[in-house]
Scaffold this motif. Sequence first.
Motif, PDB file in Angstrom:
ATOM      1  N   GLU A 121       0.809  -1.210   0.000  1.00 13.47           N
ATOM      2  CA  GLU A 121       0.000   0.000   0.000  1.00 13.47           C
ATOM      3  C   GLU A 121       0.851   1.273   0.000  1.00 13.47           C
ATOM      4  O   GLU A 121       0.312   2.372  -0.139  1.00 13.47           O
ATOM      5  CB  GLU A 121      -0.924   0.010   1.218  1.00 13.47           C
ATOM      6  N   TYR A 122       2.162   1.127   0.136  1.00 11.61           N
ATOM      7  CA  TYR A 122       3.041   2.293   0.242  1.00 11.61           C
ATOM      8  C   TYR A 122       3.775   2.487  -1.088  1.00 11.61           C
ATOM      9  O   TYR A 122       4.573   1.650  -1.498  1.00 11.61           O
ATOM     10  CB  TYR A 122       4.034   2.102   1.385  1.00 11.61           C
ATOM     11  N   VAL A 123       3.506   3.620  -1.739  1.00  9.73           N
ATOM     12  CA  VAL A 123       4.128   3.862  -3.041  1.00  9.73           C
ATOM     13  C   VAL A 123       5.506   4.489  -2.893  1.00  9.73           C
ATOM     14  O   VAL A 123       6.285   4.523  -3.851  1.00  9.73           O
ATOM     15  CB  VAL A 123       3.228   4.753  -3.925  1.00  9.73           C
ATOM     16  N   THR A 124       5.814   5.042  -1.733  1.00  9.81           N
ATOM     17  CA  THR A 124       7.133   5.580  -1.419  1.00  9.81           C
ATOM     18  C   THR A 124       7.504   5.108  -0.013  1.00  9.81           C
ATOM     19  O   THR A 124       6.621   4.754   0.775  1.00  9.81           O
ATOM     20  CB  THR A 124       7.154   7.115  -1.487  1.00  9.81           C
ATOM     21  N   ASN A 155      11.756  -7.779   5.167  1.00 11.99           N
ATOM     22  CA  ASN A 155      13.028  -7.065   5.063  1.00 11.99           C
ATOM     23  C   ASN A 155      14.122  -8.068   4.693  1.00 11.99           C
ATOM     24  O   ASN A 155      14.522  -8.894   5.510  1.00 11.99           O
ATOM     25  CB  ASN A 155      13.365  -6.378   6.388  1.00 11.99           C
ATOM     26  N   ASP A 156      14.606  -7.974   3.455  1.00 11.03           N
ATOM     27  CA  ASP A 156      15.633  -8.900   2.975  1.00 11.03           C
ATOM     28  C   ASP A 156      16.952  -8.185   2.718  1.00 11.03           C
ATOM     29  O   ASP A 156      17.797  -8.666   1.959  1.00 11.03           O
ATOM     30  CB  ASP A 156      15.171  -9.620   1.704  1.00 11.03           C
ATOM     31  N   CYS A 157      17.146  -7.020   3.348  1.00  8.83           N
ATOM     32  CA  CYS A 157      18.351  -6.228   3.079  1.00  8.83           C
ATOM     33  C   CYS A 157      19.618  -6.953   3.486  1.00  8.83           C
ATOM     34  O   CYS A 157      20.663  -6.832   2.834  1.00  8.83           O
ATOM     35  CB  CYS A 157      18.249  -4.880   3.788  1.00  8.83           C
ATOM     36  N   ALA A 158      19.562  -7.711   4.584  1.00 11.67           N
ATOM     37  CA  ALA A 158      20.752  -8.447   5.011  1.00 11.67           C
ATOM     38  C   ALA A 158      21.125  -9.527   3.993  1.00 11.67           C
ATOM     39  O   ALA A 158      22.303  -9.727   3.684  1.00 11.67           O
ATOM     40  CB  ALA A 158      20.515  -9.071   6.377  1.00 11.67           C
ATOM     41  N   LYS A 159      20.123 -10.195   3.425  1.00  9.38           N
ATOM     42  CA  LYS A 159      20.382 -11.251   2.457  1.00  9.38           C
ATOM     43  C   LYS A 159      20.885 -10.704   1.130  1.00  9.38           C
ATOM     44  O   LYS A 159      21.691 -11.339   0.451  1.00  9.38           O
ATOM     45  CB  LYS A 159      19.113 -12.073   2.231  1.00  9.38           C
ATOM     46  N   THR A 160      20.404  -9.516   0.757  1.00  5.93           N
ATOM     47  CA  THR A 160      20.761  -8.948  -0.537  1.00  5.93           C
ATOM     48  C   THR A 160      21.891  -7.928  -0.428  1.00  5.93           C
ATOM     49  O   THR A 160      22.182  -7.221  -1.394  1.00  5.93           O
ATOM     50  CB  THR A 160      19.537  -8.268  -1.175  1.00  5.93           C
ATOM     51  N   LYS A 161      22.501  -7.843   0.766  1.00  6.28           N
ATOM     52  CA  LYS A 161      23.631  -6.931   1.006  1.00  6.28           C
ATOM     53  C   LYS A 161      23.269  -5.483   0.671  1.00  6.28           C
ATOM     54  O   LYS A 161      24.037  -4.736   0.069  1.00  6.28           O
ATOM     55  CB  LYS A 161      24.859  -7.375   0.210  1.00  6.28           C
ATOM     56  N   PRO A 166      13.459  -0.517   0.405  1.00 11.51           N
ATOM     57  CA  PRO A 166      13.280  -0.184   1.821  1.00 11.51           C
ATOM     58  C   PRO A 166      11.824  -0.221   2.230  1.00 11.51           C
ATOM     59  O   PRO A 166      10.924   0.143   1.468  1.00 11.51           O
ATOM     60  CB  PRO A 166      13.841   1.239   1.915  1.00 11.51           C
ATOM     61  N   LEU A 167      11.586  -0.663   3.447  1.00 15.34           N
ATOM     62  CA  LEU A 167      10.256  -0.566   4.019  1.00 15.34           C
ATOM     63  C   LEU A 167      10.014   0.882   4.460  1.00 15.34           C
ATOM     64  O   LEU A 167      10.951   1.672   4.583  1.00 15.34           O
ATOM     65  CB  LEU A 167      10.139  -1.521   5.210  1.00 15.34           C
ATOM     66  N   PRO A 168       8.779   1.250   4.709  1.00  9.71           N
ATOM     67  CA  PRO A 168       8.494   2.652   5.046  1.00  9.71           C
ATOM     68  C   PRO A 168       9.059   3.069   6.406  1.00  9.71           C
ATOM     69  O   PRO A 168       8.971   2.329   7.393  1.00  9.71           O
ATOM     70  CB  PRO A 168       6.962   2.704   5.064  1.00  9.71           C
ATOM     71  N   ALA A 169       9.619   4.275   6.452  1.00 11.14           N
ATOM     72  CA  ALA A 169       9.939   4.917   7.716  1.00 11.14           C
ATOM     73  C   ALA A 169       8.640   5.393   8.353  1.00 11.14           C
ATOM     74  O   ALA A 169       7.694   5.771   7.663  1.00 11.14           O
ATOM     75  CB  ALA A 169      10.871   6.102   7.487  1.00 11.14           C
ATOM     76  N   PRO A 216      14.856  -5.441  12.252  1.00 10.21           N
ATOM     77  CA  PRO A 216      15.868  -5.053  11.250  1.00 10.21           C
ATOM     78  C   PRO A 216      15.735  -3.615  10.754  1.00 10.21           C
ATOM     79  O   PRO A 216      14.637  -3.140  10.458  1.00 10.21           O
ATOM     80  CB  PRO A 216      15.603  -6.044  10.103  1.00 10.21           C
ATOM     81  N   ASN A 217      16.882  -2.923  10.714  1.00  8.79           N
ATOM     82  CA  ASN A 217      16.971  -1.579  10.100  1.00  8.79           C
ATOM     83  C   ASN A 217      16.025  -0.556  10.720  1.00  8.79           C
ATOM     84  O   ASN A 217      15.603   0.389  10.057  1.00  8.79           O
ATOM     85  CB  ASN A 217      16.719  -1.664   8.591  1.00  8.79           C
ATOM     86  N   THR A 218      15.735  -0.733  11.989  1.00 10.24           N
ATOM     87  CA  THR A 218      14.797   0.184  12.645  1.00 10.24           C
ATOM     88  C   THR A 218      15.565   1.300  13.368  1.00 10.24           C
ATOM     89  O   THR A 218      15.388   1.521  14.572  1.00 10.24           O
ATOM     90  CB  THR A 218      13.896  -0.570  13.639  1.00 10.24           C
ATOM     91  N   ASP A 219      16.435   1.996  12.644  1.00 10.21           N
ATOM     92  CA  ASP A 219      17.159   3.116  13.239  1.00 10.21           C
ATOM     93  C   ASP A 219      16.191   4.038  13.976  1.00 10.21           C
ATOM     94  O   ASP A 219      15.124   4.372  13.450  1.00 10.21           O
ATOM     95  CB  ASP A 219      17.875   3.936  12.166  1.00 10.21           C
TER      96      ASP A 219
END
Length: 416
Positions: A121-124, A155-161, A166-169, A216-219
């Motif tokens: 549902e998130y276009v950006t 979230n597959d960022c770790a697998k794809t280096k 990105p998922l939505p902030a 993951p990646n939840t800065d």
Amino acid sequence: MATARALFLLGAALLSCTLIGASSRGVENRRSLLLPVPNNGPAIFDVTKFGAVADDQTDNIDAFRAAWGEACKNSTTQAKVLIPAGTFRAAQTMFAGPCTSPKPIIVEVIGTVKANTDPSEYVTPEWFSFLDIDGLVLTGNGVFDGQGAASWPYNDCAKTKGDCAPLPASLKFAKVNNSIVTDITSLNSMQFHFHIHGCSNFSLSNINITAPGNSPNTDGMHISSSDSIKVFDSVIGTGDDCISIGHSTTNIAITNITCGPGHGISVGSLGKRPEERSVNGISVTNCTFVNTTNGARIKTWMGTVPAEATNITYEGLIMKGVQNPIIIDQSYGSNKKTTPSTSVWKISNIHFRKIQGTTVSNIAVSLQCSTSNPCEGVEIADVDLAYSGGPHNTTFVSSCSNAKAVFGGILNPPAC
């Protein structure tokens, strides 16, 4: 890449058009929805008067946008958008300026706003965004709940280096200047909790950020391309950097932050993309790190375009069971950690002062700099750390490579 960019631009255009439309239709009818102005204070635009329902089911995006549109574009007095007590669902939402109402425009969140959980549902890559506003106050002791647990498996960022979508902030501020965010809670973001980009003269205080240590990646906060940002008096516990300071940033002041769980307060990572520019003037003071993987960290990729990170101070820090209390890593993102860094980024005028507490690593100070651009002007002063890992007969050391460092005062571990 072209398709992705087109979708991004289309999404932004649709959001902006919807906002403008909501603010221009039925203006006269909606003026009757204003609450009385108390004691000559701001005109209050309560989202429930525009149709928002606090039932934790209804998508309130149209009501939110309508209230914002009236407050931002059509109020002749100072305006406040009010999200009252209750639980409100909202899909991807943009509050966009520039506003014509008198400054500042206030958004007061008393209730809880929950994100929709379907990533499609998130276009950006943002959920609730504030764009092109001069003079915003976001306050109210309310909660933005990203409901990230439903999205983290995607979230597959770790697998794809890092080569991933990105998922939505949860909260993004872009071109928001001369503004304040205070007393807000961000819970379980899908990716970043706060993303601050292209902003100036912006302060955030009394912020409470919470997500599990393995999310993951939840800065907690990611700051990029911004100037004169202050973050203070806040508690951040998350699954990535409590605060990460990205490229093209200047004059960032961070003080009195409690960080943990998380990956510390980091300058970087820097240099992953060729468009990234230098970082200058970062101050991190009077912060406490509790069971974090890192404390004070500077990290750069090898990079392709030279730039620098300079005039950075970490001072008055307390470490409690931190794995890497003081670390410069110029091989970030590399698979060859045993190979000396050849990063094109220059690190200089760095100060680590008055840092105390405990660490579970026998290497409490690690300065791993570039062979091409050795770190210069690095100061390690009055660092008093105790080893709390095991076994207790392990040698407690500092490790330096290609770092022109000066050590002074109390030193535990001893200098390189």
